[in-house]
Every structure is written in structure tokens, then in C-alpha cells.
Design a protein around this motif. Structure first.
Motif, PDB file in Angstrom:
ATOM      1  N   PHE A   9      -5.004   2.397  65.796  1.00  0.00           N
ATOM      2  CA  PHE A   9      -5.278   0.962  65.793  1.00  0.00           C
ATOM      3  C   PHE A   9      -4.221   0.222  64.968  1.00  0.00           C
ATOM      4  N   VAL A  35      -5.225   3.867  61.321  1.00  0.00           N
ATOM      5  CA  VAL A  35      -5.448   2.418  61.209  1.00  0.00           C
ATOM      6  C   VAL A  35      -4.276   1.783  60.467  1.00  0.00           C
ATOM      7  N   ALA A  74      -9.026  -4.646  60.233  1.00  0.00           N
ATOM      8  CA  ALA A  74      -8.881  -3.205  59.987  1.00  0.00           C
ATOM      9  C   ALA A  74     -10.083  -2.639  59.243  1.00  0.00           C
ATOM     10  N   CYS A  85      -4.022  -3.639  63.611  1.00  0.00           N
ATOM     11  CA  CYS A  85      -4.887  -4.817  63.479  1.00  0.00           C
ATOM     12  C   CYS A  85      -4.088  -5.984  62.915  1.00  0.00           C
ATOM     13  N   VAL A 144     -12.506  -1.353  61.596  1.00  0.00           N
ATOM     14  CA  VAL A 144     -12.186  -0.032  62.144  1.00  0.00           C
ATOM     15  C   VAL A 144     -12.674   1.053  61.186  1.00  0.00           C
ATOM     16  N   TYR A 145     -12.487   0.851  59.887  1.00  0.00           N
ATOM     17  CA  TYR A 145     -13.000   1.800  58.890  1.00  0.00           C
ATOM     18  C   TYR A 145     -14.508   1.957  59.053  1.00  0.00           C
ATOM     19  N   ALA A 202     -13.980  -2.536  67.336  1.00  0.00           N
ATOM     20  CA  ALA A 202     -13.413  -1.211  67.067  1.00  0.00           C
ATOM     21  C   ALA A 202     -14.258  -0.118  67.700  1.00  0.00           C
TER      22      ALA A 202
END
Length: 329
Positions: free
Chosen positions: A241, A269, A249, A243, A252-253, A230
Motif C-alpha cells: 500500500f 505500508v 496509512a 497512502c 491499513v495498520y 484498506a
């Protein structure tokens, strides 16, 4: 020194319930008796401390009572939940799960599937890494196999609980497009060695139809790896994004938080399997729900039916539902 308790026999359970030993045997295996009778027999068996002798049962029936469960990657929290659910449901049906982890590796998947077969499991439940692997066809010829998620190409499975990935991908991309996102990074655990997984094929086809600019990025379900993938996508300028696992995901956070980027104000996301953790994030993760409880029930019902010679439906298609929370800006 206390002596070990003597193993209770099936005849003692039969005497306690007023049933024949044969009826008790059927009830303990979840066969040919009512739910009320099964519950009465299992309660009596628990009170007496009855446990089936696995060696004697295997010699008498030609079965081990073991069901192999081969997971694509247990770093994926959703697959962990699936394994827990299937293991418990099999135990309720008088079976035991032998759970192995393919770690996202097609070669490891093939090796472990062979090992489970050689361990004489009665059947195999698999969420495949490589559903197009050539080894699945001969595997299914000699062992009842229930596929979860993706169908096994060219293989005659005992049953399938497959995801309607076309509908799920369309739902996710249309949701992102309606929110104004045209350029999207798709984070997927699919490797170059398995390019034909259905969800990945659909995402490119649907992106073309919707006029979206898609970049596919490989990321495993391990949090550290997903966070690095990410972060690379953020460096490349991506801010939206999609995922193919909620576990990805979460990476990504983490990457957005390290950069001080707000979700959903600066980064959007979306996930794909609605793990329970996804509703606890701030903001909650918008994702696609495949009904994991329904998948567990269907897979266990199908595998038990395949082993006992009382097959149920051979194919169930799981329809997706959008779980809209706050992560899509």
C-alpha cells in the motif's frame, strides 16, 4: 465586586518602552523594527495587559487582523498539525487565524472560501481539495491567497508553498519497487470530482514508467473509512500500500491487525507526510517528509508580506525526504 481592568493604551506601552506610539504599533505588527525591539514591546504590552482594539484597528487600517485558513480535511492529522502551527505563528505576528474545514468536499470548499472572503479576512491560506476549481481565479483577484501543497490552476495567487509531488511520488514508488513490490494499492482522498490533483496524476505516470500494477482506491483520512478501504483492498489480494496521507496509512495498520497480518512480513505500508505519530507505530511507518515547520514559516511569512505590502518570494517548492522506518518489507 472587583471592577474590570481598564484596557491599557498604546501610549502607555510607548511610555514604558521609551518609543513613539507609531514605533510600538509597527513592533506589535512585526513591521519595520528589529527583533529585539519587537520582543521588548511585546513583553511590555503583556505586562501592561495591552490588547489591540480590533474594531478600532479595522476602522483605522481597513484590516481585520484575521487570516482565513481553509483546510482540505481536518480529519487528516497532518493538516491538524499544519493548522496548529499556522495559527500560533500568525498570533506571534499579531494576527489571528479563522480556521475552517472543507471536509474533503469541493462544493463545501468553494462555499467556505466565499464565506471567509465575506467575513473580510485580510488574506486566505488554503490547502485545496480542488486546486483546479474555476472559482479560485476570481477569488484571488479580490483577496491575497497563499496556496499550500498544490498550486491553484489559472489563479493569480499572492504566493505558493507547493510540494514537488513528482519527486515525492517517484521516491515512494521507486522505494517500493526496489523492495520487490510490483502490484500496489494507492489509497488517496481524491474524489472522482477532482481527478487532476497533481500527486494522483504523477502516480499513474510513474507506475507506467516503472512497470508497476497500480489500483487507485478512494479513502478519506478518517480512520474508520481508511480502515474499511484498506480491508477491501486486502480482500482483493493487495499486500502493498502507498497512502497519500499518513492518516490513511494508519487505517491499513488497523485493517491488517484485524486480520492478524504482520507488517512488514505480510503487508507493506508507505505514507506520504510524516506525521509525528508515524514514528511511534510498531513498526514505524516509512513515509515522505515535507518539512511541516518550514511550510508553516514560509506560508505565514508570505501571507503577512502580502497583507502588509512587503511581499516575499511568490513561490517556494518543498522538496521531499524519505523517512525509512520498518513498514516496507
Amino acid at each position: 465586586m472587583p471592577q474590570p481592568r481598564k484596557r491599557a493604551t498604546i501610549r502607555e506601552v510607548a511610555k514604558a518602552t521609551g518609543l513613539s506610539p507609531a514605533a510600538v504599533s509597527y513592533a506589535l505588527r512585526g513591521m519595520q523594527v528589529s527583533e529585539e525591539t519587537m520582543e521588548r514591546v511585546r513583553k511590555a504590552a503583556d505586562e501592561l495587559g495591552y490588547e489591540a482594539d480590533p474594531i478600532a484597528r479595522a476602522l483605522a487600517s481597513g484590516r481585520t487582523g484575521m487570516i482565513g485558513l481553509l483546510c482540505g480535511s481536518l480529519e487528516d492529522l497532518w493538516q491538524q498539525a499544519l493548522a496548529v502551527g499556522i495559527g500560533r505563528a500568525l498570533k506571534d505576528n499579531g494576527r489571528y487565524a479563522l480556521i475552517l474545514d472543507a471536509a474533503g468536499d469541493p462544493a463545501r470548499e468553494r462555499s467556505l472560501a466565499g464565506q471567509l472572503r465575506d467575513q473580510r479576512v485580510d488574506a486566505l491560506i488554503v490547502q485545496p481539495v480542488d486546486p483546479a476549481g474555476e472559482f479560485w481565479a476570481p477569488m484571488c483577484d479580490g483577496l491575497p491567497v497563499v496556496a499550500v501543497g498544490d498550486a491553484l490552476a489559472g489563479a493569480r495567487t499572492a504566493a505558493e508553498v507547493v510540494f514537488d509531488n513528482r519527486a515525492g511520488v517517484t521516491m515512494a514508488l521507486e522505494h517500493l519497487r526496489k523492495r520487490g513490490h510490483r502490484r500496489v494499492a494507492v489509497l488517496t482522498p481524491t474524489r472522482a470530482s477532482t481527478p487532476d490533483r497533481p500527486a494522483d496524476v504523477h502516480v499513474m505516470a510513474e507506475a507506467g514508467r516503472l512497470g508497476m500494477d497500480i489500483e487507485v482506491v478512494t479513502a478519506s483520512q478518517a480512520l474508520a473509512d481508511a480502515t474499511r478501504a484498506a480491508d477491501r483492498a486486502l480482500t482483493a489480494g493487495h499486500r502493498a500500500f502507498f497512502c497519500f496521507a499518513d492518516s490513511i496509512a494508519y487505517g491499513v495498520y488497523a485493517a491488517a491487525a484485524e486480520r492478524g497480518l504482520a507488517i512488514p512480513g505480510e503487508v507493506t505500508v508507505m505514507g506520504y507526510d510524516d506525521h509525528p505519530m508515524s514514528g511511534l507505530l510498531t513498526p514505524g511507518l516509512t513515509t515522505v517528509d515535507w518539512d511541516i515547520d518550514g511550510i508553516v514559516r514560509a506560508a505565514v511569512r508570505m501571507v503577512v508580506g502580502a497583507v502588509d505590502g512587503t511581499p516575499h518570494r511568490r513561490r517556494i517548492v518543498q522538496a521531499p525526504q524519505l523517512r525509512e522506518r520498518g513498514s516496507v518489507g
